[in-house]
Design a protein around this motif. Structure first.
Motif, short mmCIF file in Angstrom:
data_model
loop_
_atom_site.label_atom_id
_atom_site.label_comp_id
_atom_site.label_asym_id
_atom_site.label_seq_id
_atom_site.Cartn_x
_atom_site.Cartn_y
_atom_site.Cartn_z
N UNK A 22 45.36 34.18 28.20
CA UNK A 22 44.49 34.09 29.35
C UNK A 22 44.19 35.49 30.08
N UNK A 23 43.05 35.72 30.57
CA UNK A 23 42.63 36.85 31.19
C UNK A 23 41.88 36.34 32.60
N UNK A 24 42.26 36.63 33.67
CA UNK A 24 41.70 36.17 34.87
C UNK A 24 41.33 37.02 35.94
N UNK A 25 40.09 37.18 36.45
CA UNK A 25 39.47 38.09 37.20
C UNK A 25 39.31 37.47 38.32
N UNK A 26 39.66 38.20 39.75
CA UNK A 26 39.63 37.52 40.98
C UNK A 26 38.51 38.29 41.49
N UNK A 27 37.44 37.66 41.81
CA UNK A 27 36.16 38.34 42.73
C UNK A 27 36.34 38.68 44.36
N UNK A 28 36.75 37.38 44.59
CA UNK A 28 37.14 37.40 46.20
C UNK A 28 38.51 36.96 46.30
N UNK A 29 39.04 37.60 47.34
CA UNK A 29 40.52 37.20 47.54
C UNK A 29 40.70 37.23 49.04
N UNK A 30 41.19 36.25 49.75
CA UNK A 30 41.45 36.41 51.27
C UNK A 30 42.57 35.53 51.55
N UNK A 31 43.29 35.79 52.55
CA UNK A 31 44.65 35.19 52.82
C UNK A 31 44.70 34.79 54.29
N UNK A 32 45.81 33.92 54.50
CA UNK A 32 46.11 33.80 56.05
C UNK A 32 47.62 33.71 56.12
N UNK A 33 48.08 34.18 57.35
CA UNK A 33 49.44 33.79 57.78
C UNK A 33 49.59 32.77 58.92
N UNK B 198 40.61 39.76 54.63
CA UNK B 198 40.55 40.58 53.46
C UNK B 198 41.72 41.00 52.77
N UNK B 199 42.19 40.50 51.65
CA UNK B 199 43.66 40.96 51.18
C UNK B 199 43.34 42.62 50.91
N UNK B 200 42.55 42.84 50.12
CA UNK B 200 42.61 44.29 49.85
C UNK B 200 42.39 45.04 51.01
N UNK C 280 43.51 44.79 53.95
CA UNK C 280 44.85 44.92 54.34
C UNK C 280 45.81 45.71 53.59
N UNK C 281 45.85 45.64 52.33
CA UNK C 281 46.64 46.51 51.60
C UNK C 281 46.38 48.15 51.85
N UNK C 282 44.88 48.31 52.10
CA UNK C 282 44.42 49.77 52.42
C UNK C 282 44.71 50.12 53.82
N UNK C 283 45.39 49.26 54.41
CA UNK C 283 45.71 49.65 55.92
C UNK C 283 44.53 49.40 56.89
N UNK C 284 43.58 48.72 56.47
CA UNK C 284 42.24 48.68 57.32
C UNK C 284 42.10 47.22 58.21
N UNK C 285 43.35 46.66 58.22
CA UNK C 285 43.31 45.62 59.20
C UNK C 285 43.04 46.01 60.48
N UNK C 286 42.37 45.38 61.16
CA UNK C 286 42.15 45.73 62.71
C UNK C 286 43.52 45.77 63.49
N UNK C 287 43.73 46.51 64.42
CA UNK C 287 45.02 46.40 65.20
C UNK C 287 45.15 45.17 65.91
#
Length: 366
Positions: free
Chosen positions: A290-301, A51-53, A55-62
């Motif tokens: 254009x005005x884009x709304x993202x409802x779900x945003x995920x990522x991978x490294x 989950x992108x958000x 991760x930004x909120x420092x909630x990514x598991x160790x």
């Protein structure tokens, strides 16, 4: 994680195993022993995005974070792993001498890896074949590349983004029509049809689900090279296992997650703009807003395989990259001044010969 975590001792002789693209296994160059890549639970798990958000909120598991020892090139800024026993070497990206760094860096763990499918010999042949097709390349560089050092197998970092998007747009739909006019040309009056476009304001909404929008997470190589290596067969990504990196280097990401998303959104906007034009319809289209709304945003490294050669020839560095899966080659195009001068001279000689021939024929006709 350090480079030593990518070292796997041979059960037969204790030497280091390496991952062989030809065999798809870990191979010992000392005694020939082979071992399969470990078939643990991660081998069969699905590559799930993070989950992108969160991760930004420092909630990514160790468990999704690792510590690595990186060496940074002072010339090109590349960050890559180096064996702990190595204290000095050349940067694989620009051939600049570097000294091993100290200290550790925390980063998001790779989720997936696309293993090498081409061996170093196959990649080297692809590069020399590519150079051979460049007629204006210096012969000295071609010979140097053929006889030069081995190529470096590097896993290059990328981000992939998945997003569910909804976009409101405003634009204009153009309808083509024709007007008949009478014009005078060279003293003659003619009837011609003139094309016109009638524009009408429109608005609407389009939706698009994006899967694996790929963004380079490194600044060490120009984008025009790495993007030209695409497409990558991302459907064959494997869950990350360090065995795939045995015998290779891996580059750390220098473009962080937020900057990666900025680049991804530029890629997404191109597709969304095309969707809006299709939705507008008509003969011609303009998209004004254009005005884009993202409802779900995920990522991978993820890590993708590149064979790399950096050659210093007559005081200049030439870099060549080969897609470690399909052999596609890109690089800095070298030019030979004498070959260009010879070609120009040859063209001028041919043109001069043709002109002289035409003059001779004209004289005969007279």
């Amino acid at each position: 994680m350090t480079a030593s975590d990518h070292r796997f001792p041979c059960d037969q002789c204790g030497a280091d195993l390496r991952y062989s693209p030809d065999a798809g296994q870990l191979v010992c160059d000392h005694c020939g022993h082979r071992e399969p890549v470990e078939d643990d639970a991660r081998r069969t798990e699905t590559l799930v995005e993070l989950d992108y958000q969160a991760t930004l909120d420092a909630m990514l598991p160790e468990s999704e974070i690792e510590e690595i020892r990186q060496t940074r090139c002072t010339n090109c800024g590349a960050e890559f792993e180096m064996d702990e026993a190595t204290h000095a070497a050349e940067c694989p990206f620009c051939a600049t001498p570097v000294v091993t760094g100290t200290g550790l860096r925390r980063r998001i763990k790779p989720r997936g890896v696309l293993p090498f499918a081409l061996s170093e010999a196959e990649a080297h042949k692809a590069m020399t074949d590519w150079l051979g097709r460049l007629w204006f390349a210096p012969n000295g560089l071609k010979d140097y590349a053929r006889k030069g050092r081995r190529m470096e197998g590097i896993y290059v970092p990328y981000w992939t983004f998945d997003a569910d998007t909804t976009t409101n747009y405003r634009g204009q739909r153009g309808t083509v029509y024709y007007e008949t006019r009478r014009v005078t040309r060279n003293g003659k009056t003619e009837t011609v049809r003139v094309q016109r476009t009638r524009w009408r304001s429109v608005s609407g909404r389009v939706a698009r689900v994006f899967d694996d929008v790929l963004v380079l997470a490194s600044k060490s190589l120009p984008k025009r090279y790495t993007y030209a290596l695409e497409p990558w067969d991302l459907s064959l990504l494997q869950p990350y296992q360090p065995q795939f990196l045995a015998g290779f280097r891996s580059e750390g990401y220098t473009i962080d997650l937020e900057d990666g998303l900025i680049e991804a959104r530029k890629i997404m906007e191109q597709v969304i703009r095309r969707d809006a034009k299709f939705d507008i319809g008509g003969d011609r289209q303009r998209v004004d807003w254009l005005e884009t709304r993202i409802s779900t945003l995920t990522f991978k490294h993820v890590l993708l395989p590149v064979w790399l050669a950096a050659y210093r020839y007559r005081g200049k560095t030439y870099r060549f990259v080969v897609n470690g899966r399909n052999g596609r080659v890109q690089g800095e195009r070298p030019w030979s001044a004498w070959k260009i001068a010879f070609a120009v001279g040859l063209v001028l000689a041919v043109v001069g010969g043709l002109a002289a021939g035409c003059g001779y024929l004209s004289a005969l006709q007279q």
